[in-house]
Design an enzyme around this catalytic site. Sequence first.
Site, PDB file in Angstrom:
ATOM      1  N   TYR A 188      -2.175  -0.770  10.348  1.00 20.64           N
ATOM      2  CA  TYR A 188      -2.168  -0.999   8.910  1.00 20.64           C
ATOM      3  C   TYR A 188      -0.822  -0.605   8.308  1.00 20.64           C
ATOM      4  O   TYR A 188      -0.246  -1.359   7.501  1.00 20.64           O
ATOM      5  CB  TYR A 188      -3.300  -0.207   8.255  1.00 20.64           C
ATOM      6  CG  TYR A 188      -3.496  -0.500   6.791  1.00 20.64           C
ATOM      7  CD1 TYR A 188      -4.136  -1.661   6.378  1.00 20.64           C
ATOM      8  CD2 TYR A 188      -3.058   0.391   5.814  1.00 20.64           C
ATOM      9  CE1 TYR A 188      -4.326  -1.934   5.032  1.00 20.64           C
ATOM     10  CE2 TYR A 188      -3.247   0.128   4.468  1.00 20.64           C
ATOM     11  CZ  TYR A 188      -3.878  -1.033   4.080  1.00 20.64           C
ATOM     12  OH  TYR A 188      -4.061  -1.304   2.746  1.00 20.64           O
ATOM     13  N   SER A 206       0.865  -1.179   0.000  1.00 21.16           N
ATOM     14  CA  SER A 206       0.000   0.000   0.000  1.00 21.16           C
ATOM     15  C   SER A 206       0.896   1.221   0.000  1.00 21.16           C
ATOM     16  O   SER A 206       2.090   1.139   0.351  1.00 21.16           O
ATOM     17  CB  SER A 206      -0.878  -0.006   1.268  1.00 21.16           C
ATOM     18  OG  SER A 206      -1.500   1.244   1.475  1.00 21.16           O
TER      19      SER A 206
END
Length: 255
Positions: free
Chosen positions: A159, A146
């Site tokens: 995350y 990501s």
Amino acid sequence: MARLADRVAVVTGASSGIGNAIATTFGREGASVVLADVRREPKLESERSVVEKLDEVDAEYTYVETDVTDERDIEAMVETAVSEFGGLDVLVNNAGIYYQYPVDETPTEAWDAIMDVNLRGLFHCCKAALPHLEESENGKVINLSSIYGLVGGGQSGAYCASKGAVSNLTRQMALDYADREVNVNALAPGIVETAQNAEWRETDEDLLEDWQRRTPWPRFGQPEDVADAALFLASDESDFVTGHVLSVDGGWTAQ
């Protein structure tokens, strides 16, 4: 000629969003695809089923109910690829979850859940698949990192930690498996319109404006944008590319 003709690919999280688009693209390009997900149908009612899309292009595929936090499910996923299609050439580690908390407010169970799916699950999928990928003449691992695996993101401690680990694990595995000619790369999507962020896009105007401000390209990404990049990494065209984290982010990380 189809770019993935005669290849066998496993895609985790294949029923929705980016995984749905990757599986569809791979099938269209000639791959036999193992659809690995905890659900067969997509999360959003507005999204078309990957099964329906693959049927339209006459692709070979099979669905395996797979929870990537369960090692037995992962073993069954890989065994299905080998038994039904004769081997394994491409592993796409797409399954992932995202909760939004600053570190001091992060419930331990949320931290553990993110690490179990995004990192531990990816590790176990690689561990199960790599012996078969080494036997392939076209062995490829494609991890989904990501932009938050490259830079920090607000209220996203767990995350960011999980995706940062995915980015560096990708580089590390690329070194270990280079002499066996298994390419290991990652994709780092930016803001892509999927079920994962649908509620925020619809209800959090301030967050939406922040995402728009930080994305130089005049639109958010679509799952197909990431799928096209995954196709490159799965194809012969990327044979000399390994250990790379490719941003698909409309310029977010260029700033």
